[in-house]
Structure formats: C-alpha cells, structure tokens
Design an enzyme around this catalytic site. Structure first.
Site, PDB file in Angstrom:
ATOM      1  N   HIS A 103      -3.141  -0.984   7.621  1.00  0.00           N
ATOM      2  CA  HIS A 103      -2.032  -1.497   8.418  1.00  0.00           C
ATOM      3  C   HIS A 103      -2.516  -2.594   9.362  1.00  0.00           C
ATOM      4  O   HIS A 103      -3.647  -2.534   9.858  1.00  0.00           O
ATOM      5  CB  HIS A 103      -1.386  -0.386   9.240  1.00  0.00           C
ATOM      6  CG  HIS A 103      -0.870   0.753   8.430  1.00  0.00           C
ATOM      7  ND1 HIS A 103      -0.135   0.581   7.289  1.00  0.00           N
ATOM      8  CD2 HIS A 103      -1.002   2.100   8.596  1.00  0.00           C
ATOM      9  CE1 HIS A 103       0.182   1.760   6.781  1.00  0.00           C
ATOM     10  NE2 HIS A 103      -0.343   2.691   7.555  1.00  0.00           N
ATOM     11  N   GLU A 119      -0.818   4.867  13.773  1.00  0.00           N
ATOM     12  CA  GLU A 119      -0.170   6.126  13.421  1.00  0.00           C
ATOM     13  C   GLU A 119      -1.131   7.298  13.557  1.00  0.00           C
ATOM     14  O   GLU A 119      -2.342   7.119  13.724  1.00  0.00           O
ATOM     15  CB  GLU A 119       0.390   6.072  11.997  1.00  0.00           C
ATOM     16  CG  GLU A 119      -0.654   5.928  10.905  1.00  0.00           C
ATOM     17  CD  GLU A 119      -0.040   5.686   9.528  1.00  0.00           C
ATOM     18  OE1 GLU A 119       1.106   5.215   9.450  1.00  0.00           O
ATOM     19  OE2 GLU A 119      -0.724   5.967   8.518  1.00  0.00           O
ATOM     20  N   HIS A 177      -7.117   3.770   4.432  1.00  0.00           N
ATOM     21  CA  HIS A 177      -6.763   5.184   4.317  1.00  0.00           C
ATOM     22  C   HIS A 177      -5.850   5.443   3.130  1.00  0.00           C
ATOM     23  O   HIS A 177      -5.235   4.525   2.583  1.00  0.00           O
ATOM     24  CB  HIS A 177      -6.061   5.660   5.594  1.00  0.00           C
ATOM     25  CG  HIS A 177      -4.774   4.942   5.870  1.00  0.00           C
ATOM     26  ND1 HIS A 177      -4.731   3.745   6.543  1.00  0.00           N
ATOM     27  CD2 HIS A 177      -3.489   5.226   5.547  1.00  0.00           C
ATOM     28  CE1 HIS A 177      -3.476   3.329   6.644  1.00  0.00           C
ATOM     29  NE2 HIS A 177      -2.704   4.221   6.036  1.00  0.00           N
ATOM     30  N   ARG A 197      -1.018  -2.805   0.748  1.00  0.00           N
ATOM     31  CA  ARG A 197      -1.500  -1.948  -0.334  1.00  0.00           C
ATOM     32  C   ARG A 197      -2.733  -2.577  -0.968  1.00  0.00           C
ATOM     33  O   ARG A 197      -2.691  -3.710  -1.433  1.00  0.00           O
ATOM     34  CB  ARG A 197      -0.375  -1.745  -1.354  1.00  0.00           C
ATOM     35  CG  ARG A 197      -0.591  -0.602  -2.317  1.00  0.00           C
ATOM     36  CD  ARG A 197       0.618  -0.421  -3.244  1.00  0.00           C
ATOM     37  NE  ARG A 197       1.807  -0.043  -2.502  1.00  0.00           N
ATOM     38  CZ  ARG A 197       2.932  -0.752  -2.481  1.00  0.00           C
ATOM     39  NH1 ARG A 197       3.012  -1.885  -3.146  1.00  0.00           N
ATOM     40  NH2 ARG A 197       3.970  -0.336  -1.791  1.00  0.00           N
TER      41      ARG A 197
END
Length: 324
Positions: A103, A119, A177, A197
């Site tokens: 991200h 997050e 991740h 991605r």
C-alpha cells in the site's frame, strides 16, 4: 447533538479469494458466493455506509458527518480530515491466499487523490497451518526484489508467519504482505481502497482474465528493510482497554468484557468504534440498548460521554478504535 449509538448495514464484497465464513461464522446475510469482505463502516466513494438502527435509520455516514461535524467525529478529527470519515472497518474471509501486495503512504496516494493505507489485522479464526506473508526475511533491494519477481520466487525473500487466533499484525505503507488462506480477520485501516498488486499466483478471475498488476507503482512504495518480528505483542486484562496498536491514523485496544463495565468517554474528543470479535455484549446509552454479537460493529459518536457494556459470557471481546 447526534444522540444515539450507530449501527450500519454491512456492505458485502465478492472476491476471487473469498469464502463462506462471513455467512457461517459471522452471520452476514448474503446469497452470494465467495464473499471476501464485509465493510462495516465505510465512507469510500460509492460505498457509503447506511445507518440500520434507531431514529437515524436510512441516513448515510457521509450525510451525518456533513450535518453533525465534530459532534460525530470530534474536533481534532473534523479539523484534520474534514467531511470524510477517516477509517474503513472490515471483516475479511480469505478462503484462498490474497495477492502479494503493498500500500502507498499519504504522499504517493495523494497523487491519486486518496489517503494512504495504513492498516492492522486481528486474527479472529485460523485454520490449521494458516499463514500470513509479511515483510522481508532480511534487508533486500530493488534489484534483488525484481530478480525474484521476474522468476516468480518472491517467497524466497519474503517472511511467512504461521498464525493463530488472537494474533495482531500492523501493516504500515510500504510493507509487502498477503493474507493467507484459511483466515478470518478484523481489519482497521485508513479510508482508502488503493492496493498495488505485486503477484497474484497466476490465477484468473471469473471471466478468465488475469487481474491487473501494479509493478511500477509498487516499486515506488515498497520498504525493503526487514524487521526482527512483525507480530504485535499485547496484554489482555478483563474490563480494561488494553492497547494493541497506536499510530497517527488510529489507536486500537482490546477490551475483554466480563459482567458490566462503564466506559468513560468524557475525555476522548473522538468517535469510538467497537468491533465484537468474540462472544456477545449489550451496549447501554440512556434509553438505548444495542446487542452486539461476534462479527458486528457499533459506532459511538464523539459527543457521547460514556456507555455501559454488559457481557453475560466469559469470552466476550471487543476491539476499540479511535483517533488520538
């Protein structure tokens, strides 16, 4: 004043990697298959949460924020984020492994007119040998990463943790991740739907197409440094808000509830979100009572100075989230 506890209709998302646990374990009502995410509280464009209870039923979160401002979210949050709710709250069912991804931070995401994506994950249930891909085993570099990306051997340099119920992972921007197969997770994140991605296991979507990869953007975002451990340690005392994660974007505590406890919110100038991750509790505020079961979420507006919480079970646990 916005004088009630708020519940919202979950927004259910079909995903190529989704399964049936959100229905079977968390009682989300859906006829669809492969339900991968339940967006509990969202202000993402096109996916605005709608109140499902009491006098404000049918109102969107966005309209309430526009009308009630700091009474809903608190002065600091309103002055900082304006009329966009700053957090996205989810439950995730990964029947299959998610893509390896990363991200962006606020600066990179700002180029796409979005918040960045910090997050955290709380593991609610884990199948045997379920794992999470998180970070690098050792410090890496762009050159080494690209070599392994091109040869499809990224797992040779990425860290893989076997996980269990109750494990917590903090995922800052830049940390590579992937949530592994067999995991049911509570996720708290900035309001952002941006994901870069990296690798998707060469699988195809329902139309027979490979999903888009974001190789160049990911390279700009990745932090190639390694950590000694990626799992977050925390304590768990009954009827106390035990701090689990704190960062500029949110603070999350775990609150195990036994019997009846009062939560004093008079010194918090912020909304409070409670996600029930085990058992069942009842919230009391004035004449309002709300039963919140495992897999359900409730929002306490900033102008409410306290609530009482009752659990008649021995194993009820809440995640408590706010912004300092």
């Amino acid at each position: 004043m916005i004088n009630q506890l708020l519940r919202f209709t979950p927004i259910l998302k079909q995903k190529i990697w989704g399964g049936k646990k959100l229905n079977q374990l968390l009682h989300k009502n859906s006829d669809g298959s492969n339900i991968g995410e339940s967006w509990e509280i969202s202000d993402v464009d096109g996916d605005e949460s709608v109140v499902s209870n009491a006098n404000l039923k049918g109102r969107t979160l966005r309209s309430l924020l526009k009308e009630h401002k700091h009474d809903l979210v608190g002065t600091y949050v309103y002055n900082t984020f304006g009329e966009q709710f700053p957090l996205l709250i989810k439950f995730i069912d990964a029947k299959e492994v998610l893509s390896i991804q990363v991200h962006p931070d606020d600066n990179l995401a700002g180029l796409q007119e979005s918040f960045g994506k910090t997050e955290m994950w709380y593991v609610m249930q884990a199948d045997d040998e379920a794992n999470i891909i998180i970070g690098f085993k050792e410090n890496s570099s762009k050159e080494e990463y690209i070599q392994h990306l091109n040869s499809k051997t990224l797992l040779n340099i990425l860290n893989v943790d076997e996980v269990a119920k109750g494990d917590v992972y903090f995922v800052p921007p830049g940390r590579v991740h992937a949530i592994g197969a067999g995991l049911l997770i509570a996720e708290i994140q900035q309001t952002s739907d941006i994901t870069y991605r990296i690798y998707d296991w060469d699988r195809k979507d329902i139309d027979g197409n490979y999903r888009e990869l974001h190789t160049k953007k990911a390279l700009e975002a990745i932090d190639f440094s390694a950590k000694n451990s990626y799992k977050t340690a925390y304590k768990k005392q009954k009827n106390i808000a035990n701090q689990v994660v704190t960062c500029p974007y949110f603070t999350t505590n775990i609150l195990p509830v036994k019997g009846k406890t009062r939560v004093d919110l008079s010194k918090k100038d912020c909304f409070i979100i409670y996600m029930c991750v085990e058992g069942e509790v009842t919230f009391f505020y004035k004449n309002q009572q709300e039963v919140v079961r495992k897999g359900e979420t409730i929002l306490v507006p900033a102008c409410i100075d306290g609530v009482e919480i009752l659990s008649e079970q021995h194993s009820s646990e809440l995640l408590e989230t706010y912004i300092k």
